[in-house]
Write an enzyme that holds these catalytic residues in place. Sequence first.
Site, PDB file in Angstrom:
ATOM      1  CE  LYS A   1      -4.487   0.756   0.261  1.00 43.03           C
ATOM      2  NZ  LYS A   1      -5.501  -0.223  -0.182  1.00 43.03           N
TER       3      LYS A   1
ATOM      4  N   GLY B   1     -20.741   6.554   2.780  1.00 43.63           N
ATOM      5  CA  GLY B   1     -19.688   6.868   1.813  1.00 43.63           C
ATOM      6  C   GLY B   1     -20.288   6.841   0.422  1.00 43.63           C
ATOM      7  CE1 TYR B   2     -24.797   6.717  -2.840  1.00 44.56           C
ATOM      8  CE2 TYR B   2     -24.570   8.495  -4.414  1.00 44.56           C
ATOM      9  CZ  TYR B   2     -25.210   7.354  -3.989  1.00 44.56           C
ATOM     10  OH  TYR B   2     -26.265   6.840  -4.721  1.00 44.56           O
ATOM     11  N   GLY B   3     -18.473   7.791  -2.505  1.00 41.88           N
ATOM     12  CA  GLY B   3     -17.409   7.960  -3.502  1.00 41.88           C
ATOM     13  C   GLY B   3     -17.579   6.894  -4.568  1.00 41.88           C
ATOM     14  CG  ASN B   4     -14.964   4.385  -7.895  1.00 39.66           C
ATOM     15  OD1 ASN B   4     -15.887   4.172  -8.672  1.00 39.66           O
ATOM     16  ND2 ASN B   4     -13.852   3.702  -7.909  1.00 39.66           N
TER      17      ASN B   4
ATOM     18  N   GLY C   1     -19.018   3.609  -2.826  1.00 37.10           N
ATOM     19  CA  GLY C   1     -20.354   3.687  -2.229  1.00 37.10           C
ATOM     20  C   GLY C   1     -21.457   3.896  -3.253  1.00 37.10           C
TER      21      GLY C   1
HETATM   22  N1  GLU Z   1      -7.175   0.157  -3.229  1.00 40.22           N
HETATM   23  C1  GLU Z   1      -7.961  -1.008  -3.521  1.00 40.22           C
HETATM   24  C2  GLU Z   1      -8.037  -1.927  -2.324  1.00 40.22           C
HETATM   25  O1  GLU Z   1      -7.866  -1.529  -1.201  1.00 40.22           O
HETATM   26  C3  GLU Z   1      -7.504  -1.693  -4.812  1.00 40.22           C
HETATM   27  C4  GLU Z   1      -6.125  -2.203  -4.816  1.00 40.22           C
HETATM   28  C5  GLU Z   1      -5.625  -2.677  -6.174  1.00 40.22           C
HETATM   29  O2  GLU Z   1      -6.407  -2.717  -7.101  1.00 40.22           O
HETATM   30  O3  GLU Z   1      -4.445  -3.002  -6.255  1.00 40.22           O
HETATM   31  O4  GLU Z   1      -8.332  -3.090  -2.445  1.00 40.22           O
END
Ligand code: GLU
Length: 413
Positions: free
Chosen positions: A106, A218-221, A223
């Site tokens: 991450k 949450g109403y982003g991508n 939600g």
């Molecule tokens: N950020 C997303 C997650 O937490 C997607 C991660 C990805 O596609 O590598 O699962």
Amino acid sequence: MKKTFNPFLMAQEQFLKAAKKMNLDENIINILKEPQEALEVSIPIKTDSGKVKVFKGYRVHHNNARGPYKGGIRYHPNVTLEEVKALAMWMTWKCAVVGIPFGGAKGGVVCNPKQMSRREKEALTREYTRRMINFIGPLKDIPAPDVYTDSQVMAWIMDEYNKYTGNTTLGVVTGKPLAIGGSEGRHASTGKGLTVIVQEALKYLEMKPENTTAVIQGYGNLGHIAAEEMYKMGIKIIAVSDSKGGIYNPKGLNPLKVESFKQKTGSVVGFPDAKKITNEKLLQLKTDVLAPCALENVITSENASKIKAKIIAEGANGPTTPEAEKILLKKNVLIFPDILANAGGVVVSYFEWVQDMQGYFWELDEIHAKLDKIMTKAFWNVVDMAEKHKTDFRTAAYIFAIQKVAEAIEKRE
Ligand code: GLU
């Protein structure tokens, strides 16, 4: 005094609970309870005012026994190294639960993208990419979008990476625009995957979608797509929210109309035919399904006893603290954990990477069919594991995932 929340301690606690339950070898515990490596960088950029501002950025590699590190990049003012470490560990389990050949990573930058111009965001992204140039790569670590990052940010990362290598490497990031090696269906994939989990959960409980209500925080991508998909399934969406607050209508909301209202006004708040409600009250509504789709640490020991949902489907990473989970499990709430419920995003990221590496692109229906199959299979694998070990779904998902990662480590020895 309010306890300060440490997401990494929470991730470790969840891991150790499962490790104990499955009698995991101590050597493997010691390997997996910490990330393999973590990079901390300072990112100086010239702001629009001409002043140089220095941002803090991270990239954490938790484990790559099963394949290259994989995970999103988050731009948010509250990003910390501990949070990125937790999110990286969750990615390891997530990829293993759904059986895609990646490890966990991450990234995060401490910034407020809502207050930055496009030029500033681009400068920040390009400099961050340069700082982690030796840490990423299509066979090493493949970033993707996360909270407040999108396909444009991915495009800049890919472009910057390719300037450095001199090649056109598509598979260095996923979640890219279609024009430069993105995949059909990636944008909606996390919301779609979450809906598959809810659909299977209803089958498991012998409940009908038309008699089911859902509340989405949450109403982003994530939600808004989850709301739309559940609505299409026949579920009644009674409340939704964003960072500014929530809206509630026990007769049901049309998520498509809510989304176009939000596009126009910047928030769901103020939507006609609905009552205003706070995010906190929204979590406590009587509903069949509650889907926290914003950030971590929203269902805590302070509000868990007031939660009335039957099913919690975790769209966000880490929304439920271990203390809250204990309270909810006692009340027989079924919690479908983040590492299963929101894995749809990384599954389609995997499809994108495969397509990039092959230079051969698939149609949307093929993506949807494959996503559906993987999510459904993972759901029932977790249910079987929960029955086998007589445990909750989070611990079951962890046991399933840890077994896969442990096996990979052992085979490499
Ligand atoms: N950020 C997303 C997650 O937490 C997607 C991660 C990805 O596609 O590598 O699962």
